[in-house]
Scaffold this active site. Structure first.
Site, PDB file in Angstrom:
ATOM      1  N   GLU A  52       0.842  -1.196   0.000  1.00 28.55           N
ATOM      2  CA  GLU A  52       0.000   0.000   0.000  1.00 28.55           C
ATOM      3  C   GLU A  52       0.873   1.240   0.000  1.00 28.55           C
ATOM      4  O   GLU A  52       2.095   1.154   0.196  1.00 28.55           O
ATOM      5  CB  GLU A  52      -0.949  -0.022   1.217  1.00 28.55           C
ATOM      6  CG  GLU A  52      -1.985  -1.136   1.124  1.00 28.55           C
ATOM      7  CD  GLU A  52      -2.956  -1.172   2.297  1.00 28.55           C
ATOM      8  OE1 GLU A  52      -3.135  -0.147   2.960  1.00 28.55           O
ATOM      9  OE2 GLU A  52      -3.520  -2.242   2.531  1.00 28.55           O
ATOM     10  N   HIS A  75      -9.249   9.148   2.440  1.00 24.20           N
ATOM     11  CA  HIS A  75      -8.759   8.040   1.609  1.00 24.20           C
ATOM     12  C   HIS A  75      -8.926   8.470   0.154  1.00 24.20           C
ATOM     13  O   HIS A  75      -9.987   8.968  -0.231  1.00 24.20           O
ATOM     14  CB  HIS A  75      -9.553   6.764   1.891  1.00 24.20           C
ATOM     15  CG  HIS A  75      -8.863   5.532   1.378  1.00 24.20           C
ATOM     16  ND1 HIS A  75      -8.701   5.290   0.033  1.00 24.20           N
ATOM     17  CD2 HIS A  75      -8.276   4.500   2.020  1.00 24.20           C
ATOM     18  CE1 HIS A  75      -8.048   4.146  -0.126  1.00 24.20           C
ATOM     19  NE2 HIS A  75      -7.780   3.650   1.072  1.00 24.20           N
ATOM     20  N   ARG A 113      -0.976   8.757   1.436  1.00 23.17           N
ATOM     21  CA  ARG A 113      -2.357   9.157   1.128  1.00 23.17           C
ATOM     22  C   ARG A 113      -2.599  10.650   1.033  1.00 23.17           C
ATOM     23  O   ARG A 113      -3.431  11.090   0.251  1.00 23.17           O
ATOM     24  CB  ARG A 113      -3.273   8.615   2.225  1.00 23.17           C
ATOM     25  CG  ARG A 113      -3.552   7.196   1.994  1.00 23.17           C
ATOM     26  CD  ARG A 113      -4.563   6.687   2.939  1.00 23.17           C
ATOM     27  NE  ARG A 113      -4.486   5.253   2.787  1.00 23.17           N
ATOM     28  CZ  ARG A 113      -4.991   4.395   3.623  1.00 23.17           C
ATOM     29  NH1 ARG A 113      -5.639   4.824   4.672  1.00 23.17           N
ATOM     30  NH2 ARG A 113      -4.884   3.116   3.394  1.00 23.17           N
ATOM     31  N   HIS A 115     -11.773   9.306   6.092  1.00 20.59           N
ATOM     32  CA  HIS A 115     -11.507   7.892   6.342  1.00 20.59           C
ATOM     33  C   HIS A 115     -11.004   7.603   7.749  1.00 20.59           C
ATOM     34  O   HIS A 115     -11.444   6.650   8.386  1.00 20.59           O
ATOM     35  CB  HIS A 115     -10.464   7.435   5.316  1.00 20.59           C
ATOM     36  CG  HIS A 115     -10.101   5.992   5.381  1.00 20.59           C
ATOM     37  ND1 HIS A 115     -11.012   4.986   5.130  1.00 20.59           N
ATOM     38  CD2 HIS A 115      -8.926   5.360   5.647  1.00 20.59           C
ATOM     39  CE1 HIS A 115     -10.406   3.805   5.245  1.00 20.59           C
ATOM     40  NE2 HIS A 115      -9.156   4.008   5.579  1.00 20.59           N
ATOM     41  N   ARG A 117      -1.292   8.976   8.856  1.00 19.16           N
ATOM     42  CA  ARG A 117      -1.101   7.544   9.156  1.00 19.16           C
ATOM     43  C   ARG A 117      -0.607   6.785   7.929  1.00 19.16           C
ATOM     44  O   ARG A 117      -1.150   6.932   6.825  1.00 19.16           O
ATOM     45  CB  ARG A 117      -2.436   6.948   9.617  1.00 19.16           C
ATOM     46  CG  ARG A 117      -2.393   5.451   9.845  1.00 19.16           C
ATOM     47  CD  ARG A 117      -3.761   4.965  10.248  1.00 19.16           C
ATOM     48  NE  ARG A 117      -4.694   5.135   9.157  1.00 19.16           N
ATOM     49  CZ  ARG A 117      -5.264   4.142   8.478  1.00 19.16           C
ATOM     50  NH1 ARG A 117      -4.980   2.889   8.784  1.00 19.16           N
ATOM     51  NH2 ARG A 117      -6.116   4.382   7.518  1.00 19.16           N
TER      52      ARG A 117
HETATM   53  P1  FAD Z   1     -14.098   0.548  15.618  1.00 17.94           P
HETATM   54  O1  FAD Z   1     -13.714  -0.680  14.931  1.00 17.94           O
HETATM   55  O2  FAD Z   1     -14.659   1.633  14.832  1.00 17.94           O
HETATM   56  O3  FAD Z   1     -15.062   0.185  16.812  1.00 17.94           O
HETATM   57  C1  FAD Z   1     -15.716   1.194  17.553  1.00 17.94           C
HETATM   58  C2  FAD Z   1     -16.777   0.533  18.404  1.00 17.94           C
HETATM   59  O4  FAD Z   1     -17.287   1.456  19.351  1.00 17.94           O
HETATM   60  C3  FAD Z   1     -17.976   0.039  17.630  1.00 17.94           C
HETATM   61  O5  FAD Z   1     -18.343  -1.204  18.160  1.00 17.94           O
HETATM   62  C4  FAD Z   1     -19.049   1.078  17.926  1.00 17.94           C
HETATM   63  O6  FAD Z   1     -20.363   0.619  17.788  1.00 17.94           O
HETATM   64  C5  FAD Z   1     -18.700   1.399  19.352  1.00 17.94           C
HETATM   65  N1  FAD Z   1     -19.184   2.688  19.845  1.00 17.94           N
HETATM   66  C6  FAD Z   1     -18.938   3.915  19.344  1.00 17.94           C
HETATM   67  N2  FAD Z   1     -19.535   4.851  20.111  1.00 17.94           N
HETATM   68  C7  FAD Z   1     -20.168   4.195  21.117  1.00 17.94           C
HETATM   69  C8  FAD Z   1     -20.968   4.603  22.211  1.00 17.94           C
HETATM   70  N3  FAD Z   1     -21.277   5.893  22.444  1.00 17.94           N
HETATM   71  N4  FAD Z   1     -21.456   3.665  23.045  1.00 17.94           N
HETATM   72  C9  FAD Z   1     -21.192   2.346  22.833  1.00 17.94           C
HETATM   73  N5  FAD Z   1     -20.455   1.913  21.800  1.00 17.94           N
HETATM   74  C10 FAD Z   1     -19.951   2.824  20.952  1.00 17.94           C
HETATM   75  N6  FAD Z   1      -7.021   0.114   9.002  1.00 17.94           N
HETATM   76  C11 FAD Z   1      -6.012  -0.744   8.769  1.00 17.94           C
HETATM   77  O7  FAD Z   1      -5.036  -0.804   9.548  1.00 17.94           O
HETATM   78  N7  FAD Z   1      -6.055  -1.568   7.688  1.00 17.94           N
HETATM   79  C12 FAD Z   1      -7.095  -1.580   6.807  1.00 17.94           C
HETATM   80  O8  FAD Z   1      -7.113  -2.335   5.873  1.00 17.94           O
HETATM   81  C13 FAD Z   1      -8.151  -0.656   7.027  1.00 17.94           C
HETATM   82  N8  FAD Z   1      -9.198  -0.575   6.167  1.00 17.94           N
HETATM   83  C14 FAD Z   1     -10.245   0.236   6.462  1.00 17.94           C
HETATM   84  C15 FAD Z   1     -11.353   0.248   5.628  1.00 17.94           C
HETATM   85  C16 FAD Z   1     -12.467   1.016   5.945  1.00 17.94           C
HETATM   86  C17 FAD Z   1     -13.667   1.019   5.043  1.00 17.94           C
HETATM   87  C18 FAD Z   1     -12.455   1.804   7.122  1.00 17.94           C
HETATM   88  C19 FAD Z   1     -13.645   2.638   7.497  1.00 17.94           C
HETATM   89  C20 FAD Z   1     -11.336   1.829   7.936  1.00 17.94           C
HETATM   90  C21 FAD Z   1     -10.230   1.048   7.617  1.00 17.94           C
HETATM   91  N9  FAD Z   1      -9.099   1.036   8.434  1.00 17.94           N
HETATM   92  C22 FAD Z   1      -8.080   0.161   8.170  1.00 17.94           C
HETATM   93  C23 FAD Z   1      -9.100   1.752   9.698  1.00 17.94           C
HETATM   94  C24 FAD Z   1      -9.433   0.752  10.809  1.00 17.94           C
HETATM   95  O9  FAD Z   1     -10.422  -0.123  10.354  1.00 17.94           O
HETATM   96  C25 FAD Z   1      -9.938   1.434  12.058  1.00 17.94           C
HETATM   97  O10 FAD Z   1      -9.090   2.480  12.422  1.00 17.94           O
HETATM   98  C26 FAD Z   1      -9.996   0.442  13.202  1.00 17.94           C
HETATM   99  O11 FAD Z   1     -10.756  -0.670  12.816  1.00 17.94           O
HETATM  100  C27 FAD Z   1     -10.595   1.095  14.421  1.00 17.94           C
HETATM  101  O12 FAD Z   1     -10.807   0.122  15.387  1.00 17.94           O
HETATM  102  P2  FAD Z   1     -11.417   0.535  16.780  1.00 17.94           P
HETATM  103  O13 FAD Z   1     -11.583  -0.708  17.565  1.00 17.94           O
HETATM  104  O14 FAD Z   1     -10.623   1.633  17.356  1.00 17.94           O
HETATM  105  O15 FAD Z   1     -12.831   1.180  16.427  1.00 17.94           O
HETATM  106  C1  SIN Z   2      -7.296   0.276   2.384  1.00 19.72           C
HETATM  107  O1  SIN Z   2      -7.506  -0.920   2.246  1.00 19.72           O
HETATM  108  O2  SIN Z   2      -6.969   1.035   1.477  1.00 19.72           O
HETATM  109  C2  SIN Z   2      -7.450   0.859   3.744  1.00 19.72           C
HETATM  110  C3  SIN Z   2      -6.241   0.623   4.514  1.00 19.72           C
HETATM  111  C4  SIN Z   2      -6.158   1.557   5.676  1.00 19.72           C
HETATM  112  O3  SIN Z   2      -6.999   2.435   5.857  1.00 19.72           O
HETATM  113  O4  SIN Z   2      -5.191   1.405   6.422  1.00 19.72           O
END
Ligand code: FAD
Ligand code: SIN
Length: 539
Positions: free
Chosen positions: A114, A245, A291, A352, A387
């Site tokens: 990437e 993104h 990015r 993103h 990032r």
């Molecule tokens: P999340 O996975 O967003 O979880 C947050 C949780 O908190 C959820 O369960 C939500 O319901 C809960 N929540 C929120 N507010 C409240 C509240 N008030 N009360 C109770 N619950 C609540 N990163 C990578 O490293 N590699 C990738 O390939 C990648 N691809 C991505 C693709 C997409 C489409 C997106 C959107 C992001 C991507 N990212 C990627 C970024 C990465 O997915 C996220 O940064 C990471 O998953 C965040 O994890 P988290 O556990 O911090 O939060």
């Molecule tokens: C992607 O697959 O392009 C998302 C990866 C990331 O947000 O880290």
């Protein structure tokens, strides 16, 4: 009656689930409070994968160098080294929990590439890495006797000793300092607010993508954890660094579905509507530049040509190979009439990822005793001003592990019983005519952020956005104090708060760096600073 646990985890993405499993394995009682079904999270939509050094031709110093380069002078180098050093170990752990990373025919793990990475180092499960991780972690959660999960429970606010004292409650506990004591959460099915008491609370609520009109993030990403921490007086930093993104699917009337950077990693080329490959004119790394550079280049091409999108071209490859490597992207594009082997994909940038957030140490602790933060809600210093792709899933696993160790020590040092916490007092009014205010303000916020606080900024636009959003904030706070709480109101209040913090930080930064680009200060300052915001809290 309060519900009482050793540790409360707010959020069930990779950060919350990884942390909950570790803390429960150490023998503590854990409650996971999550506002929708457990799987609904940014994690569940992650595509590209998780960056870690696992190949003989790669090493941690190279991963460190790529991360520092993308972070544009603002990474905390110690945090970068500490987190990336744990890459291979974290992957082992995910595999043990059941994540089946894609392998090549010869049995070696398949490594994607990437933007900004000098090596192939992204482990992935086809293009549904997040779903596979979420499924494996939830399996562990369902089998843990120490974990209770509360789905459809919306965390409203942190309960802290200071807030209780300020509201006239006697808090029977040692010392006069501030500390987290639990949370109030709305059971969105029963429509009652419950009181959860705990010695330690982890915020793992993810990002804020929903404050923008166009985002790759699902609806849960409304900045709730950031807003809660801010209201509790915890330091929040570097909120101006919103990662757009470069390639979200442009399809009228549809959400911005992500087209993974891994597609460019496999050779896709960005072209303008005249068919010209434009990235060589912007950066020597071309389509795989970091990015911020690619998103700005697309923005500039669209403005030059007055176009609504650019194109991502991976045509000419065999359909089976594309379908096998990117099944999710292939199917989604096909539903929009786009065949990857035949048609260039119309793409635009979309909000993103949040690089800033709740300031945390390398063990996930914040400056409020007992409060931890991990995942996208947190700002450890790993990402700096931008990032590096696929570093966030890794950061979440590493910090969850470190946080779980730190919480165990914290619990061992605080033996006194938790004080009884007062019940939530709700506004009684419910006036459906006024719900139009919520809808209107929701739309307005997202438009203002998109138009004035986007990829290219100016001070004038930021100030205009601040004025508009202050008005929205006043209106929504009136509403909050008078009406019965409901998810739409709570989310909008948090989104407005998060947007205000983004603008505050953006106005503090009098330079262009990483993801923050302003026409008024196009150069980088020689001395990088972190921006920060904090609401009033007596210490
Ligand atoms: P999340 O996975 O967003 O979880 C947050 C949780 O908190 C959820 O369960 C939500 O319901 C809960 N929540 C929120 N507010 C409240 C509240 N008030 N009360 C109770 N619950 C609540 N990163 C990578 O490293 N590699 C990738 O390939 C990648 N691809 C991505 C693709 C997409 C489409 C997106 C959107 C992001 C991507 N990212 C990627 C970024 C990465 O997915 C996220 O940064 C990471 O998953 C965040 O994890 P988290 O556990 O911090 O939060
Ligand atoms: C992607 O697959 O392009 C998302 C990866 C990331 O947000 O880290």
């Amino acid at each position: 009656m309060n519900k009482e646990f050793d540790v409360l985890v707010v959020g069930s993405g990779i950060a919350g689930l990884s942390f909950a499993l570790k803390v429960a394995e150490a023998g503590h009682s854990v409650a996971i409070v999550t506002k929708k079904d457990s799987a609904e999270s940014n994690t569940n939509y992650a595509q590209g994968g998780i960056a870690a050094v696992t190949s003989d031709t790669d090493n941690v110093e190279m991963h460190v160098a790529d991360t520092l380069e993308a972070g544009d002078g603002l990474c905390d180098e110690e945090a970068v080294r500490e987190i990336l050093r744990c890459g291979a170990e974290s992957i082992e752990e995910l595999i043990k929990r059941g994540v089946d990373f894609t392998q090549l025919r010869d049995g070696r793990v398949s490594l994607g590439k990437e933007g900004g990475h000098s090596k192939r180092r992204i482990l992935h499960v086809k293009d549904i890495t997040g779903k596979a991780i979420e499924k494996a972690l939830l399996h562990g959660i369902h089998h843990s006797p120490n974990i209770t999960t509360y789905e459809h429970h919306f965390a409203i606010d942190l309960i802290t000793a200071r807030k209780l004292r300020e509201n006239g409650h006697t808090v029977a506990m040692e010392g006069s300092g501030d500390r987290v004591l639990g949370i109030y959460a709305l059971d969105t099915e029963k429509e009652v607010v419950e009181t959860f008491a705990a010695r330690a609370v982890l915020l793992a609520t993810g990002g804020i993508g929903q404050i923008y009109q166009y985002t790759t993030n699902p609806f849960i990403a409304t900045g709730d954890g950031i807003a809660m921490a801010y209201r509790a007086g915890v330091e929040i930093r570097n909120m101006e660094f919103i990662q757009f993104h470069p390639t979200a699917l442009y399809a009228a009337g549809s959400d911005r579905f992500l087209i993974s950077e891994a597609v460019r990693g496999e050779g896709a080329i960005l072209r303008n509507l005249d068919g010209e490959a434009f990235m060589p004119g912007y950066d020597e790394r071309k389509d795989l530049a970091p990015r911020d550079i690619v998103a700005r280049a697309i923005d500039s091409e669209m403005k030059k040509k007055g176009a609504r999108h650019v194109q991502l071209d991976i045509t000419g490859r065999p359909a089976e190979a594309l379908r096998d490597r990117f099944p999710n992207i292939y199917d989604t594009c096909e539903k929009h009439g786009i065949l990857l082997e035949r048609d260039p994909i119309p793409v635009v940038p979309a909000a993103h990822y949040l690089c800033g957030g709740v300031k945390t140490a390398l063990d996930g602790s914040t400056d409020l005793a007992g409060l931890y933060a991990c995942g996208e809600v947190a700002c450890t210093g790993l990402h700096g001003a931008n990032r590096l792709a696929s570093n966030s899933l890794l950061e979440a696993v590493v910090l969850a592990n470190e946080g779980a160790k730190s919480v165990a020590n914290y619990l061992a040092s605080t033996h006194e019983p938790l004080p009884a916490l007062p019940n939530w007092v709700d506004g009684e009014m419910r006036d459906s005519d006024e719900r139009v205010v919520l809808l209107h303000n929701w739309d307005e916020l997202k438009r203002v952020m998109w138009d004035y606080v986007g990829i290219v900024r100016t001070t004038k636009r930021l100030e205009r956005a601040r004025t508009r959003i202050r008005n929205l904030s006043r209106e929504i706070n009136d509403y909050y104090w008078n009406f019965k709480v409901e998810p739409a109101l709570l989310e909008l209040r948090n989104m407005i708060q998060a947007a205000e913090l983004v603008i505050d930080c953006a106005l503090q930064r009098k330079e262009s760096r990483g993801l923050h680009y302003t026409l008024d200060y196009p150069d980088k300052s020689p001395t990088p600073i972190d921006t920060w915001v904090r609401s009033r809290r007596q210490r």
